[in-house]
Design an enzyme around this catalytic site. Structure first.
Site, mmCIF file in Angstrom:
data_model
loop_
_atom_site.group_PDB
_atom_site.id
_atom_site.type_symbol
_atom_site.label_atom_id
_atom_site.label_comp_id
_atom_site.label_asym_id
_atom_site.label_seq_id
_atom_site.Cartn_x
_atom_site.Cartn_y
_atom_site.Cartn_z
ATOM 1 N N TRP A 102 0.821 -1.217 0.000
ATOM 2 C CA TRP A 102 0.000 0.000 0.000
ATOM 3 C C TRP A 102 0.845 1.252 0.000
ATOM 4 O O TRP A 102 0.557 2.209 -0.736
ATOM 5 C CB TRP A 102 -1.005 -0.010 1.158
ATOM 6 C CG TRP A 102 -2.031 -1.065 0.940
ATOM 7 C CD1 TRP A 102 -2.219 -2.199 1.684
ATOM 8 C CD2 TRP A 102 -2.983 -1.131 -0.140
ATOM 9 N NE1 TRP A 102 -3.228 -2.952 1.145
ATOM 10 C CE2 TRP A 102 -3.721 -2.329 0.036
ATOM 11 C CE3 TRP A 102 -3.281 -0.302 -1.224
ATOM 12 C CZ2 TRP A 102 -4.736 -2.705 -0.851
ATOM 13 C CZ3 TRP A 102 -4.295 -0.682 -2.100
ATOM 14 C CH2 TRP A 102 -5.005 -1.870 -1.900
ATOM 15 N N ASP A 184 -1.599 6.788 6.257
ATOM 16 C CA ASP A 184 -2.690 5.928 5.800
ATOM 17 C C ASP A 184 -3.039 5.002 6.958
ATOM 18 O O ASP A 184 -2.244 4.146 7.348
ATOM 19 C CB ASP A 184 -2.203 5.124 4.579
ATOM 20 C CG ASP A 184 -3.248 4.129 4.071
ATOM 21 O OD1 ASP A 184 -4.305 3.973 4.722
ATOM 22 O OD2 ASP A 184 -2.993 3.501 3.021
ATOM 23 N N LYS A 208 -12.905 -1.360 6.729
ATOM 24 C CA LYS A 208 -12.260 -2.340 7.609
ATOM 25 C C LYS A 208 -12.731 -2.140 9.044
ATOM 26 O O LYS A 208 -13.428 -2.982 9.592
ATOM 27 C CB LYS A 208 -10.741 -2.242 7.495
ATOM 28 C CG LYS A 208 -10.265 -2.624 6.094
ATOM 29 C CD LYS A 208 -9.044 -1.862 5.688
ATOM 30 C CE LYS A 208 -8.799 -1.854 4.203
ATOM 31 N NZ LYS A 208 -8.852 -3.115 3.510
HETATM 32 N N1 PMP Z 1 -4.327 1.454 2.060
HETATM 33 C C1 PMP Z 1 -4.481 0.382 2.842
HETATM 34 C C2 PMP Z 1 -3.620 0.236 4.053
HETATM 35 C C3 PMP Z 1 -5.453 -0.572 2.526
HETATM 36 O O1 PMP Z 1 -5.606 -1.653 3.295
HETATM 37 C C4 PMP Z 1 -6.270 -0.386 1.405
HETATM 38 C C5 PMP Z 1 -7.366 -1.360 1.030
HETATM 39 N N2 PMP Z 1 -7.175 -2.660 1.280
HETATM 40 C C6 PMP Z 1 -6.056 0.729 0.605
HETATM 41 C C7 PMP Z 1 -5.081 1.641 0.962
HETATM 42 C C8 PMP Z 1 -6.883 0.983 -0.607
HETATM 43 O O2 PMP Z 1 -8.151 1.331 -0.217
HETATM 44 P P1 PMP Z 1 -9.346 1.512 -1.272
HETATM 45 O O3 PMP Z 1 -9.506 0.195 -1.948
HETATM 46 O O4 PMP Z 1 -10.483 1.872 -0.391
HETATM 47 O O5 PMP Z 1 -8.970 2.581 -2.204
#
Ligand code: PMP
Length: 372
Positions: A102, A184, A208
């Site tokens: 991420w 994040d 989440k």
């Molecule tokens: N950052 C993290 C730490 C995540 O776990 C996720 C989703 N699993 C995301 C970003 C991306 O999020 P989204 O799919 O809502 O754009």
């Protein structure tokens, strides 16, 4: 009707009490004869729901008056573009800590807007952990960031795929940095007390620890609202969103309503302090089973293991499919690891009761006995 123990990484399990309340309200919210989904976002009924939701979130996370709370759309991946568009005016670069999938995605997307400087990563193996499976030593972070005119320093507090979680390392250094910290917190928000005043921006998708997909929470220090590029779309401009109380355009009303029910539920349980204690108890239970066995293995360095996402492998990969099938028979679902990592992953967010983790641990013990 029987409900399963759902270990999905997200969209993830919601508290059963919240789903029941939403079901009760579905056709007729508080005698108004309509569903929350059918309300105008500007109606007094919905404004009441929205304002309580925002106030409850502020109270749970202890958000000071220096920071605004925005309810946006686009998810955390959308934020990878929305953040530079909002924070880059007058700057050319930002600093990134890469600790997994991420955070890497974030620094890569930033390169469309400016120069992405990776100041710390875990790409090489550490003496006590394989590559990608630890929080890098932060002792040189300040030296590498300061004096470089960075727009901000970004890191991901919990890598949902790798299962690597910070434990306050960046927060502790934030006062020494000459740029704001952007974090994040998609997959660990509201699971641990944190000092919001130490962050320029905290953001996360809701799906989440907060509610359904579709709403993105942004906590932003008010003095950062003035740094948007002129090309930033109005609907994604933090200042415009803040000035319009997150109602510049139609927000994801139903997702926000469910988030509000989750906040009420969390406050009733005892708030973030309760969630933190629960998270520790659940994670300790699962990791201690993994560590006590030679059949299960977790690659992440013990001090840096996520309390939310527990990745583990089986000694023999050919047992993955039978493990998942037998687990599902026992009502333990969505345990398959992310495709980039393989093995298993148990996501145990706030809504997963200790009982669910106990059921998983019991199953894992039995499975090992049966096949090993
Ligand atoms: N950052 C993290 C730490 C995540 O776990 C996720 C989703 N699993 C995301 C970003 C991306 O999020 P989204 O799919 O809502 O754009």
């Amino acid at each position: 009707m029987s409900r399963v123990w759902n270990f999905s990484a997200g969209p993830a399990a919601l508290p059963e009490a919240v789903l029941r309340k939403a079901a009760e309200d579905m056709l007729d919210w508080q005698g108004k004869g309509l569903s929350v989904m059918e309300m105008s976002h500007r109606s007094p009924e919905y404004m009441g729901i929205f304002e309580k939701t925002r106030a409850d979130f502020r109270a749970l996370l202890n958000v000071p008056d220096t920071h605004d709370v925005l309810f946006m759309q686009g998810g955390a991946v959308g934020m990878n573009a929305i953040l530079p568009m909002n924070l880059l005016r007058g700057f050319e670069q930002a600093a990134f800590v890469n600790t997994g999938a991420w955070s890497k995605k974030t620094s890569k997307e930033f390169s469309k807007y400016g120069t992405s400087r990776v100041v710390l990563d875990n790409a090489a193996a550490a003496p006590d952990a394989p590559a990608g499976n630890y929080v890098p030593d932060c002792s040189h972070l300040v030296d590498r960031v300061n004096g470089q005119s960075m727009a901000y320093l970004h890191y991901c507090d919990n890598e949902t795929i790798g299962g690597v979680e910070f434990n306050g390392q960046v927060e502790a250094l934030s006062g020494l940095l000459d740029c704001p910290v952007v974090a994040d917190v998609s997959s660990n928000i509201l699971s641990r007390t944190l000092d919001v005043s130490k962050y320029g921006v905290l953001y996360g998708g809701a799906q989440k620890n907060i509610g359904p997909a579709g709403v993105t929470l942004v906590v932003i220090r008010k003095d950062l609202l003035d740094r948007a590029l002129s090309t930033c779309p109005s609907a994604f401009e933090f200042k415009t969103v803040a000035e319009n109380g997150s109602m510049y355009n139609t927000p994801p009303t139903y997702a926000i309503y469910i988030a509000g029910l989750v906040f009420e539920w969390l406050a009733q349980q005892g708030g973030v302090a309760w969630a933190q204690a629960q998270a520790k108890a659940k994670a300790d239970l699962l990791y201690s089973l993994i560590d006590a066995s030679s059949f299960y293995r977790c690659p992440v360095r013990p001090a840096d293991r996520s309390r939310m996402n527990v990745p583990f492998t089986l000694a023999d990969e050919s047992l993955n499919a039978p493990f998942l099938a037998k687990a599902a028979e026992r009502g333990l679902v969505q345990l398959k690891g992310h495709k980039s990592v393989g093995g298993m992953r148990a996501s145990i967010y706030n809504a997963m009761p200790l009982e669910g983790v106990q059921a998983l641990v019991e199953f894992m013990r039995e499975f090992e006995k049966e096949v090993a």
